[in-house]
Structure formats: C-alpha cells, structure tokens
Design a protein around this motif. Structure first.
Motif, short mmCIF file in Angstrom:
data_model
loop_
_atom_site.label_atom_id
_atom_site.label_comp_id
_atom_site.label_asym_id
_atom_site.label_seq_id
_atom_site.Cartn_x
_atom_site.Cartn_y
_atom_site.Cartn_z
N ALA A 191 13.66 -97.88 7.54
CA ALA A 191 14.51 -96.85 8.16
C ALA A 191 15.04 -97.34 9.51
N THR A 192 14.20 -98.01 10.28
CA THR A 192 14.64 -98.53 11.57
C THR A 192 15.67 -99.63 11.41
N LYS A 193 15.44 -100.51 10.45
CA LYS A 193 16.43 -101.56 10.16
C LYS A 193 17.78 -100.93 9.79
N GLN A 194 17.73 -99.92 8.92
CA GLN A 194 18.97 -99.27 8.50
C GLN A 194 19.64 -98.54 9.66
N ALA A 195 18.85 -97.94 10.52
CA ALA A 195 19.42 -97.25 11.68
C ALA A 195 20.18 -98.24 12.55
N ILE A 196 19.61 -99.42 12.75
CA ILE A 196 20.30 -100.46 13.53
C ILE A 196 21.59 -100.87 12.84
N GLU A 197 21.54 -101.05 11.52
CA GLU A 197 22.74 -101.46 10.77
C GLU A 197 23.82 -100.39 10.83
N ILE A 198 23.41 -99.13 10.76
CA ILE A 198 24.39 -98.05 10.87
C ILE A 198 25.08 -98.10 12.24
N LYS A 199 24.29 -98.30 13.27
CA LYS A 199 24.88 -98.37 14.61
C LYS A 199 25.79 -99.60 14.76
N GLU A 200 25.48 -100.68 14.09
CA GLU A 200 26.34 -101.85 14.12
C GLU A 200 27.66 -101.59 13.41
N GLN A 201 27.61 -100.86 12.30
CA GLN A 201 28.83 -100.57 11.56
C GLN A 201 29.58 -99.36 12.11
N LEU A 202 28.84 -98.40 12.67
CA LEU A 202 29.45 -97.19 13.24
C LEU A 202 28.91 -97.00 14.66
N PRO A 203 29.42 -97.73 15.63
CA PRO A 203 28.85 -97.72 16.98
C PRO A 203 28.83 -96.34 17.64
N ASP A 204 29.75 -95.47 17.26
CA ASP A 204 29.81 -94.16 17.91
C ASP A 204 28.93 -93.11 17.25
N ALA A 205 28.31 -93.45 16.12
CA ALA A 205 27.45 -92.48 15.42
C ALA A 205 26.16 -92.27 16.19
N ARG A 206 25.63 -91.06 16.11
CA ARG A 206 24.30 -90.78 16.66
C ARG A 206 23.31 -90.80 15.50
N VAL A 207 22.19 -91.49 15.69
CA VAL A 207 21.21 -91.65 14.62
C VAL A 207 19.86 -91.13 15.11
#
Length: 356
Positions: A191-207
C-alpha cells in the motif's frame, strides 16, 4: 535420461517455482516444471503488477528474467496448461500423472516441490461495509497495480483522475470474525509503495492510509514508510473504518480515529482495499492430492518433525515454497525456494546412491 536420474517435479510457475527450478538445475539436476496457466510468472504476471516492492523494480522485467533463466535452461522441461492429477510412491521414487493439452503423461520423479502460491482475499466476503461489489470506485490492491502499470490511475466510475485516494489496511487479515487471524505481512508495504506511485503519477492528489498498525518488515521502514510521509506527503491515519457510503458522486468514509479517540468522516474519490493473502485453489487442491497436511487456514503445514524446517511438509520428499505455506514476500519466497531445491536435490541424490 537414465531411470536413476529422475527429475524433481515443481508444481507452480510463479516466482517461487521459477527460483526453485533455476536453483535445482544450477545444482545439475533435471527439473520438470508444471504450470496450470498458459504462461509462467504466477501472480505478478497474471495480475499485471506494476513494480515490485523492493527497489521499485519493473515487475514485468524482473519476472521476465526469472522466466528466461528457466525456459533457456537445458535441464528444465516446462509443461504449461498442465496439472498434476495423481501421485503415489515415496521419496526418491514418486509416480505422478500430469494432464497436458496433449493428454495424460506418466512421470517418475525423485522429489516434489509445491509452489502453488496464494490468492487475494475477496473483499466482498468479509462484510458489505466496504461495498466492493456495489461502488465502482472501491478497488483492491490488485486493481490499483493494473492502473499503475497502465499509467491510468482513474476513477472507474467516470474515468477521471482522483483528487483524494484512501487505502484501507487489513481487509481480510487479522480478522477473527472470518477466521483469518494472521497478518498477511506484505500489505502495508505494498500500500505504501502504491501510495508513492500514485503521488508520482498524480502529484496533486492527496493520499490517505487508514491502518490498525503499520507493519514494515526489514528495510521497508526506510525504503518506503518514511519516504512516503516525508517526500511524498502521504497521510497515515491510525483508525478503524466502519463503513463506506455514497456522498454525491464521491465516497464517504466513516470510522474512528483511534489516536484522537473520536469519530471521523472523510470524503474521497477512490478507495483502495489492502486485501490480504489466502491459500490459492491450487494450494488446497495439491495438498489434498499429494496427501500433505494443511494448517487451520488452509496453507500447507510446514516445519517437518522438528517444527524448524520451513520447507518440509508432512510427507518426506515433498517440499513447499513461499506463500503456499504462509503469507510471504518475495524475499521469503526466494529463500525458501532455494532451500527447497537444495533439499530436493539431496533427496534425489540419496535415492540415486541407493539404486547402485
């Protein structure tokens, strides 16, 4: 091949089976690898993993290297779209039947390694609080892996990138109500790995990650947990989620913030359920067919007579690898695969000496 050099049978062509095959062949012993799918690679291939938790390696590339090491080896025979359907005999001389696309095939093998892996928990089975089958914007870790691999992290309901994403941990793990009291070990890291990847692909998203306890094994604390918070600003919330409800075109998460000791509500666009591991259907099936004991959760019982052997099963000459025996990460899987291969080769060599 002479009758006395019977191959080692490996059941399952995922990471564990591939590593066991590679190791046994490197030790100079022939291998027969049986995989029910039409291709090798196991769960990372079947569920289109994006990156592996360790070092963020591209999953397709890493698994491809394992597959190539097996398919290119002259001592390894691979049978895909095939299943073991019968087994008798003893360590050093098992007689098995394999169903292949070309009909049944009989084989005599010296030892057997079970590498049938796991399956992800079905989140609709636990409760309907998470509404996995009701709301399209509630997805699982596997669903998210596919989105990340395609670089298409979007809300399934409308195809739009989410502004707020929430992970919910321990779905199907550490749950006495459903009988899965065990920790699945990898979910917090993934989950943490995916959270990082989401932020890399969508920098403005809040996770957000809602957790009971964050369990970061080995080096994951510094590799994943702290970078997620300090560099990528992922929000960790210690709390229990009690329900997910629709709110307009978004989702409302209700629960308790256990750190603050108060109810909480948060509106998000996408919910990711961190589903745990369970024994695969192949693991359950092979345990029964081979006559080896299972534990109360359905995994293959490992430990042997001493209780200290992580690859021994209740039947001599049959060994188990990785997540067929317990929730396991890739390090666990590769370590047990190497040990199982060494034990299987030793069994084969003892049998060979006995025939002289």
């Amino acid at each position: 091949m002479q009758e006395t050099t019977r191959p080692i049978l490996i059941i399952g062509g995922g990471p564990g089976g591939l590593e066991a095959a590679r190791t046994a062949a490197a030790l100079g012993h022939p291998v027969l690898l049986v995989e029910r799918r039409g291709r090798l690679g196991g769960t990372p291939d079947a569920e289109r993993y994006a990156k592996l938790t360790h070092h963020f390696r591209d999953a397709e590339e890493a698994i491809g290297e394992l597959v190539a090491a097996v398919t290119d080896h002259p001592l390894i025979e691979v049978l895909t779209r095939s299943e073991v359907t019968a087994c008798e005999g003893e360590a050093g001389d098992f007689r098995v039947t394999v169903s292949t696309p070309h009909g049944s095939r009989e084989a005599r093998v010296s030892a057997i390694i079970v590498a049938t892996g796991f399956q992800h928990f079905d989140p609709g089975r636990e409760t309907q609080l998470y509404n996995y089958y009701s709301f399209p914007d509630v997805v699982t870790l596997s669903d998210m892996e596919a989105m990340l691999k395609a670089h298409q992290v979007v809300r399934p309901s409308n195809g739009q990138p989410p502004e707020r994403v929430a992970f919910i941990q321990c779905v199907g793990s550490r749950d006495r109500q459903i009988g899965n009291e065990f920790c699945s070990k990898v979910c917090c890291g993934i989950a943490t790995k995916q959270a990082i990847e989401i932020k890399e692909q969508l920098p403005d998203a809040r996770v957000f990650i809602f957790y009971i306890d964050m369990r970061m094994y080995g080096y994951w604390e510094n590799e994943l947990y702290w970078p997620a918070q300090e560099r990528h600003k992922v929000n960790y919330v210690k709390g229990i989620v009690s329900e997910i409800l629709p709110k307009g075109d978004r989702l409302l998460i209700r629960g308790e913030d256990t750190t603050m000791g108060r109810p909480m509500e948060i509106t998000v666009d996408l919910v990711v359920l961190s589903v745990g591991m369970e024994p695969s259907s192949g693991t359950r099936q092979m345990a029964k067919l081979l006559g080896i004991a299972q534990n109360k959760y359905g995994f293959i019982e490992a430990g042997g007579p001493s209780g200290l052997d992580p690859v021994a099963t209740s039947r001599p000459g049959i060994y188990v690898v990785g997540a067929a025996a317990r929730p396991a990460d890739l390090d666990d899987t590769f370590a047990t695969a190497g040990l199982a291969a060494a034990r299987a080769v030793a069994t084969a060599r003892r049998a060979l000496v006995g025939t002289r």
